[in-house]
Design a protein around this motif. Structure first.
Motif, short mmCIF file in Angstrom:
data_model
loop_
_atom_site.label_atom_id
_atom_site.label_comp_id
_atom_site.label_asym_id
_atom_site.label_seq_id
_atom_site.Cartn_x
_atom_site.Cartn_y
_atom_site.Cartn_z
N PHE A 84 0.82 -1.21 0.00
CA PHE A 84 0.00 0.00 0.00
C PHE A 84 0.86 1.27 0.00
O PHE A 84 0.57 2.24 -0.69
N ASP A 85 1.91 1.28 0.81
CA ASP A 85 2.92 2.34 0.80
C ASP A 85 2.35 3.71 1.14
O ASP A 85 2.82 4.73 0.64
N GLY B 147 -14.96 -4.17 -7.37
CA GLY B 147 -13.96 -3.81 -8.36
C GLY B 147 -13.70 -2.32 -8.40
O GLY B 147 -12.73 -1.86 -9.03
N HIS B 148 -14.56 -1.54 -7.73
CA HIS B 148 -14.37 -0.09 -7.69
C HIS B 148 -13.09 0.23 -6.93
O HIS B 148 -12.84 -0.33 -5.85
N THR B 149 -12.29 1.12 -7.47
CA THR B 149 -11.00 1.46 -6.87
C THR B 149 -11.03 2.88 -6.30
O THR B 149 -11.48 3.82 -6.98
N LEU B 150 -10.57 3.02 -5.06
CA LEU B 150 -10.52 4.32 -4.38
C LEU B 150 -9.07 4.77 -4.27
O LEU B 150 -8.22 4.02 -3.79
N ASN B 151 -8.80 5.98 -4.71
CA ASN B 151 -7.48 6.56 -4.48
C ASN B 151 -7.34 6.87 -3.00
O ASN B 151 -8.27 7.39 -2.37
N ALA B 152 -6.19 6.58 -2.44
CA ALA B 152 -6.02 6.73 -1.00
C ALA B 152 -4.63 7.22 -0.66
O ALA B 152 -3.64 6.52 -0.91
N ASP B 153 -4.56 8.43 -0.11
CA ASP B 153 -3.31 8.92 0.45
C ASP B 153 -3.12 8.43 1.88
O ASP B 153 -2.03 8.56 2.45
N HIS C 284 -19.59 4.19 0.97
CA HIS C 284 -19.58 2.93 0.23
C HIS C 284 -19.95 1.80 1.19
O HIS C 284 -19.23 1.56 2.15
N VAL C 285 -21.05 1.14 0.95
CA VAL C 285 -21.42 -0.02 1.77
C VAL C 285 -20.90 -1.25 1.04
O VAL C 285 -21.60 -1.92 0.28
N GLU C 286 -19.62 -1.54 1.24
CA GLU C 286 -18.93 -2.63 0.56
C GLU C 286 -17.80 -3.15 1.45
O GLU C 286 -17.37 -2.47 2.39
N ASN C 287 -17.30 -4.31 1.09
CA ASN C 287 -16.10 -4.83 1.72
C ASN C 287 -14.87 -4.43 0.91
O ASN C 287 -14.97 -4.16 -0.29
N ILE C 288 -13.74 -4.40 1.57
CA ILE C 288 -12.47 -4.15 0.88
C ILE C 288 -11.91 -5.48 0.42
O ILE C 288 -11.78 -6.43 1.20
N ASP C 289 -11.57 -5.56 -0.85
CA ASP C 289 -11.02 -6.79 -1.42
C ASP C 289 -9.51 -6.87 -1.21
O ASP C 289 -8.98 -7.89 -0.76
N LYS D 97 -3.96 2.70 -3.35
CA LYS D 97 -5.34 2.44 -3.76
C LYS D 97 -5.99 1.41 -2.85
O LYS D 97 -5.32 0.50 -2.34
N VAL D 98 -7.30 1.56 -2.70
CA VAL D 98 -8.12 0.59 -1.98
C VAL D 98 -9.13 0.03 -2.97
O VAL D 98 -9.91 0.78 -3.56
N VAL D 99 -9.10 -1.29 -3.17
CA VAL D 99 -9.97 -1.93 -4.15
C VAL D 99 -11.12 -2.62 -3.41
O VAL D 99 -10.89 -3.47 -2.55
N LEU D 100 -12.35 -2.24 -3.75
CA LEU D 100 -13.53 -2.82 -3.12
C LEU D 100 -13.92 -4.11 -3.83
O LEU D 100 -13.47 -4.39 -4.96
N THR D 101 -14.76 -4.90 -3.21
CA THR D 101 -15.13 -6.20 -3.78
C THR D 101 -15.90 -6.05 -5.09
O THR D 101 -15.93 -6.97 -5.91
#
Length: 564
Positions: free
Chosen positions: A166-167, A355-361, A338-343, A349-353
């Motif tokens: 993740f860095d 497939g939607h990807t969230l940019n994350a600092d 977002h009512v989802e789990n993290i994959d 980046k954080v990728v949800l189950t």
């Protein structure tokens, strides 16, 4: 054990300096001014949740001025700068608790940056403690021990695939304050969780200029019930309305009769008409909050509507204590839900189950706490801190007291449909939620603060007095036989599973309207009056606040003719 010399010996050691640890230390010190007492604290300051290291930006109490203070140490607005009706900033609470510790002689007995790792009994019915300090390990022996490490000490940190790649800053909300320097310039933050602390972190990040993606598990407890400061058609303070005696009658509670009014409770919970009134009461209370928050006014805000009726929630009930509107941030897209789990996680980046990807600092997890203590007990049998029952006996009593709870309170039989798999009911089975049954007669061990309550300050003060009196065998009443102890503990603890399935009920005592009756019970054990209002009308309709219990400790002290 390696042959390390005992470096310190005490008559009493208290572990933890949050609300409950300080209250327990205060009561014991006043009753035993000449004994040698130490308070061990892993942080660098007092306060537990309110220690300086945990004061993230904008942190405030849910409670407002007047409901979050010790009975004999009022939070003077002129001293602490909090206006009537105002929520208390975290820094003010840290200062207040430090002042309390100094005023009652606790501060001089405190040892900071001292983390207890091991506790074991000694041949003389005392305790040997192994503690880690900046200068290394040390051993401490004490005749009596109060463990007040609380329920928010050990973070429940999720494990995600790809976390090592993740860095970016990735931490629990407990470390929000210490990690703040690394969050400067954050443009996109991901916050995980639906509890009040997740809302707090999301709000704080938006205040610094970030856009927040709030991720709530679809198979969890869901968004927190969060209410305006004033509720019901009468617009009463929510932090005190929960301590109005006649309103406590509407919550099924096995120790409720300790308030001296068993008849209205029997009517409300044992008759068809009474149960109709109970359901109506909770429907009105919950409906008022839902209407005030206007979840239906925006599709994104609708995602934050609680999943379960407020009746089942427990002490997770929270208050909108923000300077500006949290909900407006959601409507404006500054907080995206977002009512989802993290994959998995990828670099930045954080990728949800889905497939939607969230940019994350940054990725901040407000994912709760592990309820088990990090302190290891050695030299005890596995069942010494429980009821000392075999698996067959425990199963028998579970079934017996499940039936008893449902017979007493049929309203709890209609359990809510949960989106998560509830954990097996394995609550802390302590007498009065304080003392393991095996140590009742030894009077050398107590757990303070192993309850989750919206009436923290009042419960902390009562528990502190009770523990000190128990250690000295000066309680006016206590269960004497093994049968009495088991019967009470099983009823009180098995009740929690049925009462608050959406809260902590399956694992520990969870109080909303049950806090004042619990204090009633402890005060009666102490031989003190629990009806502390000036009139019958006020007794039933005026909320109980810490001020109502001012002087209770001195009353007990004088009653027992202790030498000052």
């Amino acid at each position: 054990m390696s042959p390390i010399d005992i470096t310190e010996t005490y008559d009493l050691v208290v572990v933890g300096s949050g609300w409950f640890g300080l209250a327990a230390a205060r009561a014991y010190i006043q009753n035993h001014p000449h004994e040698k007492i130490a308070v061990l604290e892993s942080n660098e300051t007092v306060g537990g949740t309110w220690s300086k290291a945990r004061l993230y930006p904008g942190l405030k109490s849910n409670n407002m001025l007047g409901s979050y203070e010790y009975p004999d140490f009022p939070m003077d607005p002129k001293v602490y700068g909090v206006s009537p009706g105002g929520h208390i900033p975290g820094a003010v609470l840290n200062r207040y608790l430090t002042d309390f510790a100094a005023h009652f002689g606790i501060l001089q007995r405190l040892q900071f940056q001292t983390t207890v790792s091991i506790v074991e009994p000694t041949p003389t019915d005392g305790w040997r403690i192994t503690a880690e300090t900046p200068n290394g390990q040390k051993l401490i022996e004490t005749s009596r021990l109060i463990l007040a490490t609380g329920l928010t000490s050990t973070p429940n940190m999720p494990v995600y695939a790809g976390a090592d790649q993740f860095d970016k800053p990735f931490f629990h909300a407990k470390d929000f304050c210490t990690m703040a320097p690394k969050l400067k310039g954050t443009k996109n933050a991901v916050v995980v969780g639906g509890a009040k602390s997740a809302f707090d972190v999301a709000y704080a990040m938006v205040e610094t200029g970030a856009t927040v993606d709030l991720v709530i598990r679809p198979n969890g407890h869901g968004p927190v019930w969060i209410a305006p400061r004033y509720v019901t058609p009468l617009k009463k303070r929510i932090d005190t309305i929960l301590n109005v005696r006649f309103m406590t009658w509407f919550s099924p509670c096995p120790w409720g009769g300790e308030d001296g009014y068993p008849s209205p409770r029997r009517f409300l919970h044992s008759t068809i008409l009474g149960r109709f009134l109970v359901r109506t009461f909770w429907k009105v209370l919950g409906g008022d909050v839902l209407a005030a928050n206007q979840y239906d006014s925006h599709p994104e805000l609708k995602k934050l509507q609680p999943w379960h009726p407020v009746f089942w929630i427990g002490s997770g009930l929270s208050i909108l204590n923000y300077d500006t509107s949290l909900f407006d941030m959601v409507k404006e897209g500054k907080i995206r839900v977002h009512v989802e789990n993290i994959d998995r996680l990828e670099p930045g980046k954080v990728v949800l189950t889905s497939g939607h990807t969230l940019n994350a600092d940054a990725l901040i997890c407000s994912t709760g706490w592990k309820k088990e203590s990090t302190i290891k007990f050695r030299g005890l049998r596995p069942d010494d801190l429980s009821l000392k029952l075999s698996q067959e006996e425990q199963a028998f009593f579970n079934a017996q007291f499940d039936k008893k709870v449902l017979d007493m309170f049929p309203v709890v039989a209609d359990q809510p449909e949960l989106r998560f798999q509830p954990p097996p009911a394995n609550p802390l089975r302590n007498y009065r939620f304080i003392v393991p049954s095996a140590f009742l007669e030894k009077r050398n061990l107590a757990f303070a603060g192993m309850i989750s309550s919206v009436s923290t300050a009042i419960c902390a003060a009562a528990q502190g007095m009770w523990i000190s009196a128990h250690f000295d065998n000066k309680l006016d009443r206590v269960a004497r036989t093994r049968e009495e102890v088991v019967q009470e503990i099983m009823l009180h603890t098995q009740w929690g599973k049925w009462r608050y399935p959406c809260g902590y009920g399956a694992s520990l005592p969870d109080f909303v309207f049950e806090g004042i009756p619990y204090v009633d019970m402890l005060l009666k054990d102490l031989g003190l009056r629990n009806h502390r209002k000036d009139s019958f009308f006020a007794e039933l309709t005026s909320p109980y606040t810490p001020q109502d219990y001012a002087g209770a400790h001195d009353e007990w002290y004088d009653k027992n003719a202790l030498v000052k």
